[in-house]
Write a protein that holds these residues in place. Structure first.
Motif, PDB file in Angstrom:
ATOM      1  N   VAL A  87       0.918  -1.056  -0.009  1.00  0.00           N
ATOM      2  CA  VAL A  87      -0.012  -0.098   0.048  1.00  0.00           C
ATOM      3  C   VAL A  87       0.974   1.159   0.004  1.00  0.00           C
ATOM      4  CG1 VAL A  87      -1.802   1.364   1.277  1.00  0.00           C
ATOM      5  CG2 VAL A  87      -1.713  -1.080   1.245  1.00  0.00           C
ATOM      6  N   ASN A  97      -3.153  -4.135  -2.730  1.00  0.00           N
ATOM      7  CA  ASN A  97      -3.860  -3.110  -1.851  1.00  0.00           C
ATOM      8  C   ASN A  97      -3.336  -1.747  -2.631  1.00  0.00           C
ATOM      9  OD1 ASN A  97      -5.113  -4.633  -0.121  1.00  0.00           O
ATOM     10  ND2 ASN A  97      -3.206  -4.971   0.946  1.00  0.00           N
ATOM     11  N   ILE A 118      -8.155   2.123   1.431  1.00  0.00           N
ATOM     12  CA  ILE A 118      -7.555   1.348   0.977  1.00  0.00           C
ATOM     13  C   ILE A 118      -8.513   0.370   0.225  1.00  0.00           C
ATOM     14  CG2 ILE A 118      -6.246  -0.733   1.500  1.00  0.00           C
ATOM     15  CD1 ILE A 118      -5.118   0.815   4.082  1.00  0.00           C
ATOM     16  N   THR A 167      -8.586  -3.259  -2.126  1.00  0.00           N
ATOM     17  CA  THR A 167      -7.702  -4.494  -2.303  1.00  0.00           C
ATOM     18  C   THR A 167      -8.486  -4.816  -3.712  1.00  0.00           C
ATOM     19  OG1 THR A 167      -7.413  -4.945   0.036  1.00  0.00           O
ATOM     20  CG2 THR A 167      -7.394  -6.807  -1.707  1.00  0.00           C
ATOM     21  N   TYR A 193     -13.628  -6.589  -2.443  1.00  0.00           N
ATOM     22  CA  TYR A 193     -13.536  -6.354  -0.935  1.00  0.00           C
ATOM     23  C   TYR A 193     -13.853  -5.093  -0.700  1.00  0.00           C
ATOM     24  CZ  TYR A 193      -9.962 -10.294  -0.929  1.00  0.00           C
ATOM     25  OH  TYR A 193      -9.672 -11.643  -0.735  1.00  0.00           O
ATOM     26  N   LEU A 230     -11.298  -0.023   3.268  1.00  0.00           N
ATOM     27  CA  LEU A 230     -10.862   0.165   4.517  1.00  0.00           C
ATOM     28  C   LEU A 230     -10.208   1.654   4.676  1.00  0.00           C
ATOM     29  CD1 LEU A 230      -8.971  -3.299   5.135  1.00  0.00           C
ATOM     30  CD2 LEU A 230     -11.469  -2.606   6.034  1.00  0.00           C
ATOM     31  N   LEU A 244      -5.423   2.721   8.397  1.00  0.00           N
ATOM     32  CA  LEU A 244      -5.314   1.461   8.905  1.00  0.00           C
ATOM     33  C   LEU A 244      -3.890   0.671   8.885  1.00  0.00           C
ATOM     34  CD1 LEU A 244      -7.252  -0.443  10.487  1.00  0.00           C
ATOM     35  CD2 LEU A 244      -7.508  -1.792   8.407  1.00  0.00           C
ATOM     36  N   SER A 276      -0.824  -1.705   7.942  1.00  0.00           N
ATOM     37  CA  SER A 276      -0.806  -2.692   6.929  1.00  0.00           C
ATOM     38  C   SER A 276      -0.975  -4.024   7.300  1.00  0.00           C
ATOM     39  CB  SER A 276       0.419  -2.498   6.073  1.00  0.00           C
ATOM     40  OG  SER A 276       1.380  -2.732   6.809  1.00  0.00           O
ATOM     41  N   LYS A 319      -2.937  -4.847   9.712  1.00  0.00           N
ATOM     42  CA  LYS A 319      -4.101  -5.329  10.179  1.00  0.00           C
ATOM     43  C   LYS A 319      -5.112  -5.496   8.749  1.00  0.00           C
ATOM     44  CE  LYS A 319      -4.677  -4.976  14.237  1.00  0.00           C
ATOM     45  NZ  LYS A 319      -4.929  -6.166  15.057  1.00  0.00           N
ATOM     46  N   VAL A 320      -4.827  -4.849   7.762  1.00  0.00           N
ATOM     47  CA  VAL A 320      -5.316  -4.855   6.412  1.00  0.00           C
ATOM     48  C   VAL A 320      -5.394  -6.301   5.971  1.00  0.00           C
ATOM     49  CG1 VAL A 320      -5.402  -4.297   3.940  1.00  0.00           C
ATOM     50  CG2 VAL A 320      -4.947  -2.309   5.432  1.00  0.00           C
ATOM     51  N   ASP A 321      -4.055  -6.709   5.951  1.00  0.00           N
ATOM     52  CA  ASP A 321      -3.911  -8.259   5.616  1.00  0.00           C
ATOM     53  C   ASP A 321      -4.791  -9.254   6.654  1.00  0.00           C
ATOM     54  OD1 ASP A 321      -2.781 -10.421   4.313  1.00  0.00           O
ATOM     55  OD2 ASP A 321      -1.325 -10.757   5.833  1.00  0.00           O
ATOM     56  N   ARG A 362      -8.550  -8.826   5.436  1.00  0.00           N
ATOM     57  CA  ARG A 362      -8.809  -9.585   4.368  1.00  0.00           C
ATOM     58  C   ARG A 362      -8.735 -10.760   4.374  1.00  0.00           C
ATOM     59  NH1 ARG A 362     -11.305  -5.460   2.676  1.00  0.00           N
ATOM     60  NH2 ARG A 362     -10.137  -3.866   1.602  1.00  0.00           N
TER      61      ARG A 362
END
Length: 195
Positions: free
Chosen positions: A105, A121, A132, A134, A147, A150, A154, A156, A158-160, A163
């Protein structure tokens, strides 16, 4: 037919800085007739770590074949080929956002776990409206919704994590946690959480 490609455009990333538009066009022309090809950045004097190319084929069926060139080493890089989720090749500013490493990201380091190389992302929007997104070409090719966005702030990791999280409800009371674990272990690693 389910899973049939609808787009005629592919996005190729992880391209060596020394690659040219003509080389990319030649490589992909073996797969089908090309309507349009663009390699960014267009200005050769701009120093970059990687370039991004967009190829628009005459036939959407060529896109599925082109995906097989993912991980093909071209010059000194393994190419990443994904179907594009748009109907026309983007301008250079937008295109260069796609040149970031897969799973990254903008402004963030990629998370430690391994996403498929074609899932990316990216931060979209401006100012307080940044989110963000995805991009998963497989979801699009199967006709599934993307998706949800987000917040851009946030972390990165936590993004993973988000998801990769699924939430199940309305399960039969007789289904045990062990049964669920065994079922999902067929797909890969499972970490159990609660809400």
């Amino acid at each position: 037919m389910a899973g049939e490609m609808k787009t005629k455009i592919i996005q190729v990333t992880n391209i060596a800085p020394s690659a040219t538009k003509d080389q990319m066009k030649t490589l992909f022309s073996f797969l089908g007739k090309i309507d349009e090809a663009k390699l960014f950045p267009e200005d050769e004097s701009v120093p970059v770590n990687s370039k991004v190319c967009f190829i628009k084929f005459e036939e959407a069926s060529n896109v599925g074949v082109a995906l097989h060139l993912t991980n093909t080493v071209f010059i000194d890089r393994a190419l990443i080929v994904v179907p594009a989720s748009f109907t026309k090749i983007p301008d250079e500013v937008s295109a260069m956002q796609y040149a970031a490493p897969a799973n990254a990201v903008a402004g963030m380091l990629p998370a430690k776990s391994c996403w498929p190389t074609n899932v990316v992302n990216q931060v979209t929007g401006v100012g307080s409206n940044q989110v963000i997104q995805t991009i998963d070409p497989r979801l699009a090719s199967l006709g599934l919704p993307p998706y949800p966005p987000l917040p851009a702030t946030l972390d990165s990791t936590k993004v993973d994590e988000i998801r990769r999280t699924i939430y199940m409800m309305n399960l039969d009371a007789s289904v045990t946690a062990e049964q669920l674990m065994q079922f999902f272990l067929q797909v890969g690693e499972v970490r159990v959480g609660s809400t």
